[in-house]
Design an enzyme around this catalytic site. Sequence first.
Site, PDB file in Angstrom:
ATOM      1  CD  GLU A  96      -1.324  -0.277   3.617  1.00 53.22           C
ATOM      2  OE1 GLU A  96      -1.200   0.404   4.629  1.00 53.22           O
ATOM      3  OE2 GLU A  96      -2.249  -1.080   3.436  1.00 53.22           O
ATOM      4  CB  CYS A 109       3.385   7.843   2.468  1.00 53.81           C
ATOM      5  SG  CYS A 109       3.903   6.712   3.753  1.00 53.81           S
ATOM      6  CB  CYS A 116       6.827  -4.212   8.873  1.00 53.54           C
ATOM      7  SG  CYS A 116       8.238  -3.430   9.674  1.00 53.54           S
ATOM      8  CB  CYS A 120       6.087  -1.025  16.053  1.00 55.34           C
ATOM      9  SG  CYS A 120       7.684  -0.513  15.427  1.00 55.34           S
ATOM     10  CB  CYS A 123       2.791  -0.720  13.753  1.00 56.91           C
ATOM     11  SG  CYS A 123       2.805  -0.712  11.959  1.00 56.91           S
ATOM     12  N   GLY A 159       6.978  -1.457   6.265  1.00 57.72           N
ATOM     13  CA  GLY A 159       8.327  -2.001   6.164  1.00 57.72           C
ATOM     14  C   GLY A 159       9.397  -1.090   6.729  1.00 57.72           C
ATOM     15  CD  GLU A 160      13.964   0.196   9.200  1.00 54.33           C
ATOM     16  OE1 GLU A 160      13.288   0.736  10.079  1.00 54.33           O
ATOM     17  OE2 GLU A 160      14.790   0.818   8.499  1.00 54.33           O
ATOM     18  CB  SER A 189      10.778   6.798   7.874  1.00 51.73           C
ATOM     19  OG  SER A 189      10.361   6.472   9.162  1.00 51.73           O
ATOM     20  CB  SER A 212      10.405   5.453  14.285  1.00 52.55           C
ATOM     21  OG  SER A 212       9.886   5.790  13.025  1.00 52.55           O
ATOM     22  CG  LEU A 213      13.813   8.342  20.015  1.00 49.73           C
ATOM     23  CD1 LEU A 213      14.990   7.471  19.617  1.00 49.73           C
ATOM     24  CD2 LEU A 213      14.285   9.767  20.286  1.00 49.73           C
ATOM     25  CG  HIS A 214       8.002   5.359  18.267  1.00 46.58           C
ATOM     26  ND1 HIS A 214       7.545   6.484  17.616  1.00 46.58           N
ATOM     27  CD2 HIS A 214       8.113   4.396  17.307  1.00 46.58           C
ATOM     28  CE1 HIS A 214       7.382   6.211  16.331  1.00 46.58           C
ATOM     29  NE2 HIS A 214       7.722   4.966  16.119  1.00 46.58           N
ATOM     30  CG  ASN A 287      -5.480   6.663  13.185  1.00 47.40           C
ATOM     31  OD1 ASN A 287      -6.599   6.776  13.670  1.00 47.40           O
ATOM     32  ND2 ASN A 287      -5.264   6.188  11.971  1.00 47.40           N
ATOM     33  CB  CYS A 329       1.936   2.147   7.831  1.00 47.19           C
ATOM     34  SG  CYS A 329       2.545   1.898   9.495  1.00 47.19           S
TER      35      CYS A 329
HETATM   36  S1  SF4 Z   1       5.759   1.200  12.705  1.00 50.24           S
HETATM   37 FE1  SF4 Z   1       7.059   0.954  10.893  1.00 50.24          FE
HETATM   38  S2  SF4 Z   1       8.794  -0.272  11.649  1.00 50.24           S
HETATM   39 FE2  SF4 Z   1       7.173  -0.500  13.158  1.00 50.24          FE
HETATM   40  S3  SF4 Z   1       6.089  -2.384  12.538  1.00 50.24           S
HETATM   41 FE3  SF4 Z   1       5.030  -0.613  11.604  1.00 50.24          FE
HETATM   42  S4  SF4 Z   1       5.920  -0.452   9.541  1.00 50.24           S
HETATM   43 FE4  SF4 Z   1       7.324  -1.703  10.793  1.00 50.24          FE
END
Ligand code: SF4
Length: 353
Positions: A96, A109, A116, A120, A123, A159-160, A189, A212-214, A287, A329
């Site tokens: 997507e 994007c 992925c 996370c 996610c 994905g990473e 990213s 992405s720190l979070h 979200n 995502c």
């Molecule tokens: S936030 Fe990004 S790195 Fe983390 S699982 Fe989702 S797609 Fe992968």
Amino acid sequence: MAETTTQTVLVGKTTQELETFAESLGEPRYRGRQLAHWIYRKGVLTFDAMTDLPKALRQRLGEIALINPLQVVDVKVASDGTTKYLAQLPDGETVEFVFIPHSDWETICVSTQAGCPIGCRFCASGESFARNLMAGEIVGQVLLARRRETPNIVFMGMGEPLLNFDNLVKALRLLNKEVGIGARRMTVSTVGIVQGIRKLAQLGMQVNLAVSLHAPDDELRRRLIPAKLPPIKELLQACWEYFQATKRRISFEYVLLKGVNDRPEHAVELARLLRDFPCHVNLIPYNPTVAEFERPSEAEVEQFRRLLTQQGIAATVRHERGTEVQGACGQLRRHLRWEISDLDAAPTAAEGR
Ligand code: SF4
């Protein structure tokens, strides 16, 4: 499920590779340059529209070659114009990507993997990993979604990116050299793949880096991002090296999860961590897509931002666009997978009787 194609896929090839392809068909090399121009610069996605190619060649290409490996299977448009695409790849995997309009520019994007592997906790994409995308499958997303010749590109979809390094780099170069998008208009990213950041710094491209720190500490970060990642200290060192090599300010992404990482003490710790670092913090109120996590209130988000800025950290709140079209995502893909598995699991007419 679609079969893996036996046709030659053209998106993903450089002009030189297209010249070689033309030669392999017994055509002059300049036919390859014509193909590159039609595909990358003009955004033409059918051979019939390539009017300066002989008709017989167009017909032959239609039989043996595929321009874009992606086939759009679902499009959702939000009231703000944000458009989310779901496309199927030749082997049946899905990917997507999102078109985001702004008043005088646009952002696309893109995804770099189907699913992925990072996982996370908050996610939807982290639930499954299928495979890396080829460079052409990444560039193909841009060609399908763009309205302007040179949009901004963010590698922030599924994905990473740095775990698919070679295809990422090939896609960056294709977008830069063939499509004509400046490196500074592209942002990669990462969740913090230190080796990948260092390799990216050596490319000599001024691509932006978003990390992405979070979480402001390793323990909380490990809880939110279970993949084995180096400590924050090492990550910041790699980011510093990236800044020195490219002179591009780093963006740190921070998804705000109510009661988890959005407390005032987290903001204070984050400010301490990033003090004197040439960076910008993007705060993203969650979200909700995973039941376990909630979105903080507007007041909590604003308090977090204010605490950062009071301590000299540039921070803005980024509201996710197109939430009504499942803008986070992985969500659209997940729904499609459910539909497919629902069909698989559904009783046949005979069984159901
Ligand atoms: S936030 Fe990004 S790195 Fe983390 S699982 Fe989702 S797609 Fe992968």
